[in-house]
Design a protein around this motif. Structure first.
Motif, PDB file in Angstrom:
ATOM      1  N   ILE A 216      57.570  23.004  14.496  1.00 16.91           N
ATOM      2  CA  ILE A 216      57.280  23.312  15.898  1.00 16.91           C
ATOM      3  C   ILE A 216      55.981  22.601  16.247  1.00 16.91           C
ATOM      4  N   LYS A 217      56.099  21.493  16.958  1.00 13.00           N
ATOM      5  CA  LYS A 217      54.937  20.655  17.235  1.00 13.00           C
ATOM      6  C   LYS A 217      53.988  21.333  18.211  1.00 13.00           C
ATOM      7  N   THR A 218      52.733  21.323  17.855  1.00 11.45           N
ATOM      8  CA  THR A 218      51.731  21.857  18.767  1.00 11.45           C
ATOM      9  C   THR A 218      51.557  20.890  19.923  1.00 11.45           C
ATOM     10  N   THR A 219      51.326  21.418  21.100  1.00 11.11           N
ATOM     11  CA  THR A 219      51.188  20.579  22.276  1.00 11.11           C
ATOM     12  C   THR A 219      49.807  19.938  22.323  1.00 11.11           C
ATOM     13  N   VAL A 220      49.731  18.791  22.952  1.00 12.02           N
ATOM     14  CA  VAL A 220      48.473  18.067  23.077  1.00 12.02           C
ATOM     15  C   VAL A 220      47.565  18.796  24.055  1.00 12.02           C
ATOM     16  N   SER A 221      46.286  18.898  23.698  1.00 11.73           N
ATOM     17  CA  SER A 221      45.319  19.528  24.596  1.00 11.73           C
ATOM     18  C   SER A 221      44.825  18.506  25.615  1.00 11.73           C
ATOM     19  N   ALA A 222      44.746  18.930  26.856  1.00  6.44           N
ATOM     20  CA  ALA A 222      44.295  18.039  27.935  1.00  6.44           C
ATOM     21  C   ALA A 222      42.789  17.800  27.818  1.00  6.44           C
ATOM     22  N   SER A 223      42.329  16.739  28.492  1.00  3.96           N
ATOM     23  CA  SER A 223      40.907  16.392  28.446  1.00  3.96           C
ATOM     24  C   SER A 223      40.143  16.860  29.672  1.00  3.96           C
ATOM     25  N   VAL A 228      43.746  21.365  31.741  1.00  4.72           N
ATOM     26  CA  VAL A 228      43.631  22.471  30.780  1.00  4.72           C
ATOM     27  C   VAL A 228      43.990  23.782  31.449  1.00  4.72           C
ATOM     28  N   LEU A 229      43.506  23.981  32.676  1.00  3.51           N
ATOM     29  CA  LEU A 229      43.817  25.200  33.431  1.00  3.51           C
ATOM     30  C   LEU A 229      45.317  25.323  33.662  1.00  3.51           C
ATOM     31  N   ALA A 230      45.945  24.221  34.061  1.00  3.94           N
ATOM     32  CA  ALA A 230      47.390  24.241  34.314  1.00  3.94           C
ATOM     33  C   ALA A 230      48.161  24.492  33.027  1.00  3.94           C
ATOM     34  N   TRP A 233      47.896  28.104  32.052  1.00  8.94           N
ATOM     35  CA  TRP A 233      48.694  28.923  32.970  1.00  8.94           C
ATOM     36  C   TRP A 233      50.172  28.877  32.567  1.00  8.94           C
ATOM     37  N   ILE A 234      50.650  27.688  32.255  1.00  8.88           N
ATOM     38  CA  ILE A 234      52.044  27.549  31.823  1.00  8.88           C
ATOM     39  C   ILE A 234      52.298  28.373  30.567  1.00  8.88           C
ATOM     40  N   ASP A 235      51.430  28.217  29.567  1.00  5.45           N
ATOM     41  CA  ASP A 235      51.634  28.878  28.279  1.00  5.45           C
ATOM     42  C   ASP A 235      51.598  30.402  28.381  1.00  5.45           C
ATOM     43  N   LYS A 236      50.838  30.918  29.346  1.00  5.43           N
ATOM     44  CA  LYS A 236      50.707  32.369  29.506  1.00  5.43           C
ATOM     45  C   LYS A 236      51.736  32.959  30.471  1.00  5.43           C
ATOM     46  N   ASN A 237      52.471  32.104  31.166  1.00  3.10           N
ATOM     47  CA  ASN A 237      53.406  32.597  32.191  1.00  3.10           C
ATOM     48  C   ASN A 237      54.798  32.006  32.044  1.00  3.10           C
ATOM     49  N   LEU A 238      55.225  31.823  30.821  1.00  3.62           N
ATOM     50  CA  LEU A 238      56.522  31.207  30.574  1.00  3.62           C
ATOM     51  C   LEU A 238      57.680  32.063  31.073  1.00  3.62           C
ATOM     52  N   ASN A 239      57.459  33.361  31.230  1.00  4.92           N
ATOM     53  CA  ASN A 239      58.533  34.247  31.697  1.00  4.92           C
ATOM     54  C   ASN A 239      58.742  34.164  33.204  1.00  4.92           C
ATOM     55  N   LYS A 240      57.884  33.389  33.892  1.00  2.00           N
ATOM     56  CA  LYS A 240      57.984  33.270  35.349  1.00  2.00           C
ATOM     57  C   LYS A 240      58.642  31.950  35.735  1.00  2.00           C
ATOM     58  N   LEU A 247      51.762  24.647  40.357  1.00  2.97           N
ATOM     59  CA  LEU A 247      50.737  24.227  39.416  1.00  2.97           C
ATOM     60  C   LEU A 247      49.738  23.277  40.077  1.00  2.97           C
ATOM     61  N   ALA A 248      50.265  22.375  40.903  1.00  2.00           N
ATOM     62  CA  ALA A 248      49.389  21.448  41.623  1.00  2.00           C
ATOM     63  C   ALA A 248      48.464  22.205  42.559  1.00  2.00           C
ATOM     64  N   GLU A 249      49.014  23.217  43.226  1.00  2.00           N
ATOM     65  CA  GLU A 249      48.206  24.038  44.139  1.00  2.00           C
ATOM     66  C   GLU A 249      47.140  24.813  43.363  1.00  2.00           C
ATOM     67  N   LEU A 250      47.492  25.287  42.169  1.00  2.00           N
ATOM     68  CA  LEU A 250      46.557  26.047  41.337  1.00  2.00           C
ATOM     69  C   LEU A 250      45.290  25.243  41.032  1.00  2.00           C
ATOM     70  N   VAL A 251      45.453  23.950  40.827  1.00  2.00           N
ATOM     71  CA  VAL A 251      44.306  23.098  40.456  1.00  2.00           C
ATOM     72  C   VAL A 251      43.841  22.234  41.623  1.00  2.00           C
ATOM     73  N   ALA A 252      44.324  22.557  42.816  1.00  2.00           N
ATOM     74  CA  ALA A 252      43.882  21.879  44.050  1.00  2.00           C
ATOM     75  C   ALA A 252      44.131  20.371  44.007  1.00  2.00           C
ATOM     76  N   MET A 253      45.342  19.995  43.651  1.00  2.00           N
ATOM     77  CA  MET A 253      45.741  18.587  43.644  1.00  2.00           C
ATOM     78  C   MET A 253      47.047  18.421  44.414  1.00  2.00           C
ATOM     79  N   SER A 254      47.307  17.202  44.842  1.00  2.00           N
ATOM     80  CA  SER A 254      48.623  16.915  45.401  1.00  2.00           C
ATOM     81  C   SER A 254      49.631  16.902  44.254  1.00  2.00           C
ATOM     82  N   VAL A 255      50.897  17.146  44.548  1.00  2.00           N
ATOM     83  CA  VAL A 255      51.929  17.167  43.520  1.00  2.00           C
ATOM     84  C   VAL A 255      51.987  15.826  42.802  1.00  2.00           C
ATOM     85  N   ARG A 256      51.899  14.744  43.564  1.00  4.11           N
ATOM     86  CA  ARG A 256      51.987  13.404  42.972  1.00  4.11           C
ATOM     87  C   ARG A 256      50.822  13.127  42.028  1.00  4.11           C
TER      88      ARG A 256
END
Length: 329
Positions: A216-223, A228-230, A233-240, A247-256
């Motif tokens: 089970i490969k560990t996922t790469v940590s963001a820089s 990292v915040l996104a 959030w994904i890892d803690k909310n997989l049931n949603k 996710l883009a809104e969570l970190v105040a970025m455009s989707v693109r």
């Protein structure tokens, strides 16, 4: 090539080769000899089995064990083996880059009725050029490197072993036993292969493919803090229900911009990362506790237990319950 009996099997080894890659197949053919005698009240071997090295009679395996072989490649030319098996090991990757080794192997492979590899022995076989546009497999941990080095070989990433014309590849270590049993079946039929597998307490047809054994490969940590915040959030909310736009809104970025930056830092698009994170968590839950399949499906964000079972089997070729039986801690 006309088959002559007993069938001559030659296993090729070298310094640093994996012991099981060598002695697993050797024992299968030796056991087939005993089973044939027992079943047919005969007193002759159906296989003649020899171990050959590249240049020197004595080799040291990956285990540190010294082994005396029956001959070197020059002797193997004279032996005229029916079936060649190239053992695997870390060293195989560098041997595949040695033209003098490959040039010596080519005429031997050309005269053999069957040529096969165990584990990373596929690198040596592929380096000959004989596997161009052919099906092959190797150890799951070597997929990416194999594909990069041999892009014209059709790599089957879940097969325990493959067959394409006279060329056979097995996935890794103990799958050399699976392949050897298959070769016996080709030579002498279902019954002798089945009884040999029973004698060895081995699967005759192992259920599932080799991906079930992958780590089970560990996922790469963001820089960056935003990714990292996104990621957290994904890892803690997989049931949603996880939407890239949320996710883009969570970190105040455009989707693109979020998708581009996430992919750049993680190596996977957000949607694929979510799929992988869900699957990894499901495998961990199956391995580490007795949570019900229905509950695991919910915790990992699958639509329902049936869709989870279907997706899991598509990925690993076994059901979640079968996976738990084999890998539960």
């Amino acid at each position: 090539m006309k088959i002559q009996y007993p069938i001559k099997v030659a296993v090729i080894a070298y310094d640093g080769a994996n012991a099981v890659d060598i002695f697993g197949p050797l024992q299968v053919f030796a056991s087939a000899n005993e089973m044939y005698k027992r079943m047919h009240s005969e007193n002759f071997d159906i296989y003649e089995i020899k171990l050959f090295s590249l240049t020197q009679l004595q080799i040291k395996l990956h285990t540190g064990t010294s082994v005396l072989t029956d001959g070197v490649l020059d002797d193997l030319v004279q032996y005229q083996a029916d079936t060649i098996m190239i053992s695997g090991g870390e060293v195989a990757l560098s041997l595949a880059d040695q033209p003098e080794v490959i040039s010596q192997l080519l005429p031997i492979m050309d005269q053999a009725r069957r040529v096969s590899s165990v584990c990373s022995g596929a690198f040596i076989l592929a380096a000959t050029g004989l596997m161009e546009n052919r099906q092959a497999t190797t150890h799951w941990g070597r997929y990416e490197e194999f594909s990069t080095r041999f892009p014209s070989v059709k790599l089957n990433i879940d097969a325990l072993f493959t067959k394409d014309d006279k060329y056979y590849c097995s996935a890794g270590v103990t799958s050399g036993i699976d392949l050897s049993l298959y070769l016996i079946q080709e030579d002498y039929g279902h019954r002798i292969a089945l009884e040999t597998s029973r004698e060895m307490v081995a699967f005759y047809h192992r259920p599932g493919g080799q991906n079930q054994f992958s780590s089970i490969k560990t996922t790469v940590s963001a820089s960056s803090d935003a990714i990292v915040l996104a990621q957290n959030w994904i890892d803690k909310n997989l049931n949603k229900v996880l939407m890239v736009s949320q996710l883009a809104e969570l970190v105040a970025m455009s989707v693109r911009n979020f998708s581009r930056k996430f992919t750049l830092e993680i190596g996977l698009p957000p949607s694929r990362y979510i799929t992988k994170a869900r699957f990894n968590k499901a495998r961990l839950l199956l391995e580490e506790n007795n949570t019900s399949i229905q509950r695991i499906a919910y915790l990992c964000g699958y639509e329902n237990s049936e869709s989870f079972r279907r997706l899991f089997k598509r990925e690993l070729n076994i059901s979640p319950s079968e996976y738990r039986k084999r890998f539960h801690i």
